[in-house]
Design an enzyme around this catalytic site. Structure first.
Site, PDB file in Angstrom:
ATOM      1  N   GLU B 266      40.286  36.658  40.999  1.00  7.05           N
ATOM      2  CA  GLU B 266      40.358  38.072  40.588  1.00  7.05           C
ATOM      3  C   GLU B 266      40.838  38.165  39.137  1.00  7.05           C
ATOM      4  O   GLU B 266      40.412  39.042  38.391  1.00  7.05           O
ATOM      5  CB  GLU B 266      41.272  38.861  41.523  1.00  7.05           C
ATOM      6  CG  GLU B 266      40.901  38.808  43.015  1.00  7.05           C
ATOM      7  CD  GLU B 266      39.477  39.231  43.318  1.00  7.05           C
ATOM      8  OE1 GLU B 266      38.902  40.031  42.548  1.00  7.05           O
ATOM      9  OE2 GLU B 266      38.914  38.740  44.328  1.00  7.05           O
ATOM     10  N   HIS B 269      37.893  38.014  36.921  1.00  9.75           N
ATOM     11  CA  HIS B 269      37.255  39.336  36.795  1.00  9.75           C
ATOM     12  C   HIS B 269      38.034  40.201  35.797  1.00  9.75           C
ATOM     13  O   HIS B 269      37.456  40.893  34.956  1.00  9.75           O
ATOM     14  CB  HIS B 269      37.248  40.052  38.151  1.00  9.75           C
ATOM     15  CG  HIS B 269      36.206  39.554  39.115  1.00  9.75           C
ATOM     16  ND1 HIS B 269      34.862  39.570  38.814  1.00  9.75           N
ATOM     17  CD2 HIS B 269      36.307  39.057  40.380  1.00  9.75           C
ATOM     18  CE1 HIS B 269      34.165  39.087  39.866  1.00  9.75           C
ATOM     19  NE2 HIS B 269      35.033  38.762  40.821  1.00  9.75           N
TER      20      HIS B 269
END
Lengths: 500, 500
Positions: B266, B269
């Protein structure tokens, strides 16, 4: 326009406004709970645009036409619709008087001001917050002049937070309190001091959080619709409707009572909000009617119930379960005396029930003077410290524990503080009325909030904002508001604790 | 309309859309993190109204006129404005082709479908989800036919999630992978099995959270603009712009590597999103360009960097500090082998780097057949189980760990899965290119992400959605996309770990 179509549009308008409210309340809540530190500007950007869109929706010509049309037909509207139109028209007429660009700039300035207050408080650096505070007072004065040029700006805002209230009433109210509270506090001070050592020790945060959840359930909060978070300064907020309510608290590792009473206080707000009739959701009547009535509930639960000997006697064995080590050699009587001891102090939210009103009085006096141009922002810390010395006999060591302690001014809630004192006084009068039909002490002594909540729900909560504070109080009390109930209550409590 | 006025309106339109996006993303994020259990309906109420208002704003006649006007003048627009108009027009033209009542029904069906999937997964009861899934596929086919009647519906959706991609490309891509991965996995299976016992033990959540924060800082995430929360399924979301990014993770008490690699994934991202040039904020170009490029970054950080021997060797002493008891008798080599072991398994999100692509292939094959009417919904679980046996040699014990494991289909994200595999393959080719100018292993061996981030920022992040994935890749790579890089990378990794 067809009447029924207009009624439908009234419903849709309020639903849209509630969606904006959901978004904007959540952005604020997120800012205080989960948001990374550097994101205030990004939030301000979204808030600026959302509030502009909400402003356009609530003050646009189409909305104005709708509300005027319904206002003209008010005889055929239901009681609720009539009040909805009244409240929405009140807002729209206010908003129409505020230049749109100034209102948008104001909303943006609030976000920045709140962030600045956070940092300033942490660093105990009033100077970095001063320009923001200056702006907040400026907007407050300017908007009051737009809204009600005939009124004194501070009177305008007092009446906004508590309809029906102005400086004349507040001055008389505070004078009446001062006359009996000052000798009462002096008398307590002359008694042998009460130790609060039993409240201090090592109270792990996880256990304090477990206690918070226990208390929320005990108070009768619906945990499926009320959440708990941690913030620097405890507060309560609704997201879009009373169906999603959030309270926050602040844990002090060395004192379990700080968070405990924050939770009960905010829980009182949440009980009031979530007690609205369900079909008030997504209307202008959802939640509470005023800050004063709100505080009458929060401070009722926190102090009148939460600090009562009956409740503490009930709660104490449970407290020992949560904190077996720290409370091993403590009695319930010690805790009861400690949470009720009268002791002038620095922090309003941690003040005892009796000295509390003096904290409010100081804020009232200072705001009044700033609003009237009699006190400059840069002189606020000095005046704050002087009044704390004069009224409470305490020396303020830094602005963090002084003028920067409360968040209210950082979001332009000026004229708000008196509602805390008014609410406390309403609460004592409500207690007297409640006792005519509910055995409050018996209920508390078994930790049973049901009959108390039931009475509050029936007489106060379920109406939301349907009635004005004055109507509501007169309905439930059957006599005028009288601060003597509050003074009698406080004197009786001191008698119980200090035994004179 | 004046050109400069139109440009200003284009800016304002995007700012308003970003404010709606902020509100709606935050309402979702709150629902997954802080919200009390019983508040989903209240959120749906606000989301329904906000999304309707955003829909009206983005597809209304005024917006259409503005975009058509600017499109006609595109020669005098800046490169960024041209791309903004292109992307906004693409959305509006799509929405114009979908009948409004069907779109509203679809949005409602999604909410019901997601709730049904949640319950079905928990109960491992595919039959209760099947009618919803049927609807999701129906809408997907129907909307593709409205939007691009000349295209195969599955091709249409593949190209929506990863512009430039269609079944022909995917078939060739997956064939190429299959040809080398199947023997590679078999070869690994013939080697002595690697134990992952060193990843298991007692890893207190507070320590895992401290590790998460350490990793985020190490990766170079700006903690002032990136927050971390806990949710059932990890995800990343931007609130209104790349200036407020949130990632989430999920802690497993008995395995620190689960959250650790979620955070790095994550975090990848979030690096991509927050790496957009700051003046892309509040425009249609902010954040990433496609799912494939997004996964090329998240999986790059998670696998290529995060599972590299150089990085694990660097990180290991730090891991021992966080978990002194559990990792006392463990070596960095053991951890490195464990997080890289090749082991066919049931759950895509927990799969190792090498078998991962087969999980994606199975989904690709199944969606393709359903989209073409060659496979009935009721036969999906059986086919799913058959393919898991055939490709991975594992027996699916129940639908919870089978066809119901992923949420994507429940909200009609059909055609999305291939981007995970494409992203992984992009990442390996980007690595080869990066290595021409950055000594990646040397940087990782001292835990220094700066030169790696700098390269990614310069070549990928800062552009946001300015270029199509194809343009972006061709610019940075200087040659066509070639999955051989990915296969070479995986084979080399297996050689390193399994020593053949």
């Amino acid at each position: 326009m067809e009447l029924n179509e207009a009624r439908e549009q009234l419903k849709e308008l309020q639903e849209k406004l509630s969606a904006y409210d959901h978004a904007m309340s959540l952005i604020n809540y997120d800012g205080d709970t989960a948001a990374p530190r550097g994101t205030a500007e990004n939030r301000a950007h979204a808030q600026g645009i959302l509030s502009e869109m909400a402003y356009i929706l609530s003050t646009g010509q189409e909305t104005m036409d709708l509300l005027e049309y319904l206002d003209a037909k008010k005889d055929v509207l239901s009681e609720r619709e009539r009040r909805q139109v009244e409240l929405l028209l009140k807002d729209i007429r206010y908003m129409q008087k505020i230049p749109e660009d100034e209102y948008i700039a104001f909303e943006k300035a609030i976000v920045e001001s709140q962030a600045a207050w956070h940092d300033a408080k942490e660093a105990s650096d009033f100077a970095s917050f001063a320009p923001h505070l200056e702006k907040m007072f400026d907007y407050t004065i300017r908007f009051a002049r737009y809204a009600a040029p005939e009124k004194d700006p501070y009177d305008y805002w007092l009446g906004e937070y508590e309809p029906g209230i102005n400086q004349e009433i507040c001055d008389a109210f505070f004078d009446q309190l001062r006359a009996r509270l000052v000798p009462l506090i002096r008398a307590c001070g002359e008694k042998p001091p009460i130790s609060d050592a039993c409240l201090h020790g090592d109270f792990p945060e996880a256990q304090q959080e477990a206690l918070a959840h226990y208390l929320m359930k005990l108070m009768g909060l619906d945990m499926d619709h009320v959440g708990l978070s941690t913030t620097e300064h405890p507060f309560t907020t609704s997201l879009g409707s009373h169906l999603d309510e959030r309270i926050t608290t602040h844990y002090q590792r060395d004192d379990f009572s700080a968070s405990m009473y924050s939770v009960i206080h905010e829980g009182g707000h949440a009980l009031y909000d979530t007690g609205s009739d369900d079909d008030l959701a997504y209307t202008a009547l959802d939640g509470g009617v005023s800050m004063g009535i709100h505080e009458s509930q929060s401070r009722f639960y926190e102090n009148i119930l939460g600090r009562s000997p009956a409740f503490i006697r009930f709660l104490f064995p449970k407290l020992q379960e949560f904190f077996p080590d720290a409370l091993k050699n403590v009695t319930w009587q010690e805790v009861c005396r400690a949470v009720n001891r009268v002791q002038p102090s620095l922090i309003r939210t941690e003040a005892d029930e009796v000295t509390y009103t003096l904290h409010v009085m100081i804020r009232y006096e200072l705001e009044k003077r700033v609003m009237h141009g009699e006190l400059k922002i840069c002189d606020l810390p000095g005046e704050w410290n002087r009044l704390y010395q004069e009224y409470l006999g305490v020396t303020v060591p830094d602005d963090r524990r002084g003028v920067l302690q409360d968040s209210h001014w950082s979001f332009a809630a000026i004229g708000y503080f008196p509602s805390y004192a008014l609410g406390s006084a309403y609460g004592a009068q409500l207690l007297a009325k409640m006792k005519e039909s509910v055995d409050v002490d018996a209920a508390l002594s078994r930790g049973d909030f049901a009959p108390i909540n039931e009475w509050n729900r029936r007489h106060i909560w379920r109406y939301g904002a349907l009635y004005t504070p004055k109507q509501l109080l007169s309905q439930v009390l059957g006599e005028p508001f009288d601060p003597a109930y509050y003074l009698n209550y406080l004197e009786r409590k001191c008698l119980e604790i200090y035994g004179f």
